[in-house]
Scaffold this motif. Structure first.
Motif, short mmCIF file in Angstrom:
data_model
loop_
_atom_site.label_atom_id
_atom_site.label_comp_id
_atom_site.label_asym_id
_atom_site.label_seq_id
_atom_site.Cartn_x
_atom_site.Cartn_y
_atom_site.Cartn_z
N PRO A 7 -8.30 -55.79 -11.94
CA PRO A 7 -8.78 -54.92 -13.01
C PRO A 7 -7.62 -54.16 -13.64
O PRO A 7 -6.63 -53.85 -12.96
N THR A 10 -6.96 -47.78 -15.12
CA THR A 10 -7.87 -46.93 -15.89
C THR A 10 -7.07 -45.97 -16.76
O THR A 10 -5.89 -45.70 -16.51
N LEU A 33 -15.13 -42.52 -16.61
CA LEU A 33 -15.22 -43.94 -16.27
C LEU A 33 -16.57 -44.19 -15.64
O LEU A 33 -16.91 -43.61 -14.61
N GLN A 36 -16.25 -50.57 -13.74
CA GLN A 36 -15.27 -51.57 -14.13
C GLN A 36 -15.49 -52.86 -13.38
O GLN A 36 -16.13 -52.87 -12.32
N GLN A 41 -13.46 -52.30 -18.45
CA GLN A 41 -13.99 -51.03 -17.98
C GLN A 41 -15.01 -50.49 -18.98
O GLN A 41 -14.94 -50.79 -20.17
N TYR A 43 -16.62 -46.86 -20.31
CA TYR A 43 -16.41 -45.42 -20.33
C TYR A 43 -17.55 -44.72 -21.07
O TYR A 43 -18.12 -45.27 -22.02
N LYS A 62 -17.30 -50.30 -23.72
CA LYS A 62 -16.73 -51.32 -22.84
C LYS A 62 -15.43 -51.81 -23.45
O LYS A 62 -15.41 -52.35 -24.56
N GLN A 65 -10.69 -56.45 -20.93
CA GLN A 65 -9.35 -56.75 -20.46
C GLN A 65 -8.85 -57.98 -21.20
O GLN A 65 -9.47 -59.04 -21.16
#
Length: 351
Positions: A7, A10, A33, A36, A41, A43, A62, A65
Motif C-alpha cells: 500500500p 498515507t 484515513l 486502505q 486509500q 479518506y 478514494k 495507487q
C-alpha cells in the motif's frame, strides 16, 4: 520504491487535495484515513465547493495507487467509476466526482456514509444476527446490486467491508474499484484479472468460477453467489467458502471441491427451511443453479419476510396454511376458535 502490492504511504493529515477553487484553496481537505487496500486509500474529506456556512459537506475520497499498475487497469478503474455515476439507487453509494491531481493521483469522490461498513459492524469474530434482520439487509443490498447490473456494471468484490451501513441501519453497496462492464468482451475481463494480479475479488466470498478464473466468471451469477455468501455469514457467523486459504482452495477445487451449497440450519437452528433454501440457491456451486438475477434473490427474501410462499419450492398445502396463519394471525386465531367450538359442540351433541 515499495514492492508490488504494497500500500502507498498515507498522507499527513489534515491536508489539501484536488483542484483549486476561485479563492485559491483546494476543493477538498482530507481529514481522516477511513481505510486502505491494494488499490489505494479512502479518506474522509471536506468538500469546500459544496459546503456552506453552518452546513459542511463531507465526502469519502478514494485515491487510487498508480505505482506498478498497468495503464489499462488504471484506465478501466476510472472508467468504471464514471459508469457507476449512472446508478441511482438508495442502496448504492453515490459517486460525486472523479479526477486526476497535479501529482498524477487518480481519485474518486463518493458519498460519505457515516455509519461505517458491515464488516466493522459484525466484527472480527462474527456472530449470527436475527434471520429477519439478515434477510432484510441482504434484500436491500441485492436490490442495489441489481441497479448496478441494470446499469451494465458487475461489482466483482461484494463483501461486508464493501457494504456501508447508515446510522439508521440502511445498507449501501460501495467500492466498485474492480467492477467490470456487463457488456465487456470475455477476453477483456480475463485480461483485467491478469493485470490486477490473478484472482479478482475477495476469496472469502467469490464464486467457484471466479476463484478459478474461468471464462466469463465475472458475471451476474458471481455477484449473486457473493450475496448468498454474505447472507450465510450473517445467519451462521461462519464464512461460506472456508476460514483459511487452504479450505477455500479445497472448496473450489474443480475435481474434488464442493458440489452442493453449505447448509445453514446445522449452524443456525432459528433459520427455517425456506430461508435456508434461498441462501443455498444463491450459493449453488454451479452458476446455472443459482438465481438468474440479484432482483430474483431480493424478491424471494421479500416474500419470505412477508410470510409468503417461495413458489419454486412447490410448498404443500399445510405449509401454505402455516404461512397464511402467519400473515393473518387474528383471522387464523378466530378460525381455530370456531373450529374448536364446532368440534366441542359435535362431541357434546353426540353424548
Amino acid at each position: 520504491r515499495g514492492r508490488r502490492g504494497d500500500p502507498p504511504p498515507t498522507k499527513s493529515l489534515p491536508c489539501e487535495f484536488g483542484p483549486l477553487l476561485a479563492d485559491a484553496r483546494a476543493r477538498y481537505q482530507l481529514q481522516q484515513l477511513l481505510g486502505q487496500g491494494a488499490f489505494g486509500q479512502v479518506y474522509l474529506g471536506l468538500d469546500r465547493q459544496l459546503s456552506e456556512e453552518g452546513h459542511t459537506a463531507m465526502v469519502a475520497i478514494k485515491i487510487l495507487q498508480s505505482a506498478d499498475k498497468a495503464p489499462r487497469v488504471r484506465e478501466r478503474l476510472m472508467e468504471e467509476a464514471t459508469k457507476v455515476r449512472r446508478i441511482s439507487h438508495p442502496s448504492v453509494v453515490l459517486v460525486h466526482d472523479r479526477g486526476v491531481t497535479a501529482q498524477d493521483e487518480d481519485y474518486i469522490v463518493y458519498e460519505f456514509v457515516e455509519g461505517g461498513d458491515l464488516g466493522q459492524r459484525i466484527g472480527s469474530v462474527p456472530r449470527p444476527i436475527p434471520p429477519r434482520e439478515a434477510a432484510a439487509l441482504i434484500a436491500s443490498v441485492a436490490e442495489g446490486v441489481q441497479a448496478a447490473h441494470s446499469a451494465g456494471v458487475i461489482h466483482c468484490e461484494l463483501k461486508p467491508g464493501n457494504i456501508m451501513v447508515t446510522q439508521a441501519g440502511e445498507p449501501k453497496v460501495a467500492d466498485f474499484g474492480v467492477a467490470v462492464r456487463l457488456s465487456a468482451p470475455r477476453e477483456f475481463q480475463d485480461g483485467d484479472a491478469a493485470d490486477i494480479g490473478g484472482i479478482v475479488g475477495n476469496i472469502a466470498f467469490i464464486s467457484p468460477e471466479q476463484y478459478r478464473g474461468e471464462d466469463g466468471a465475472l458475471s451476474v451469477q458471481s455477484d449473486v453467489y457473493a450475496l448468498g455468501g454474505i447472507l450465510y455469514l450473517l445467519l451462521t457467523g461462519e464464512l461460506p467458502n472456508g476460514s483459511t486459504v487452504g479450505e477455500i482452495a479445497a472448496t473450489h477445487d474443480p475435481k474434488t471441491g464442493r458440489t452442493e451449497a453449505p447448509r445453514v440450519r446445522g449452524l443456525a437452528h432459528d433459520v427455517d427451511a425456506d430461508l435456508e433454501a434461498i441462501c443455498c440457491r444463491a450459493l449453488a456451486p454451479k452458476p446455472a443453479n443459482r438465481y438468474a438475477s440479484a432482483v430474483s434473490l431480493a424478491e424471494d427474501l421479500r416474500h419470505w419476510l412477508a410470510n409468503e410462499p417461495i413458489t419454486w419450492m412447490q410448498p404443500g398445502f399445510f405449509h401454505m396454511l402455516k404461512l397464511w396463519a402467519r400473515r393473518k394471525p387474528a383471522l387464523a386465531g378466530a378460525a381455530t376458535l370456531i373450529f374448536c367450538l364446532i368440534v366441542i359442540c359435535g362431541v357434546v351433541g353426540a353424548v
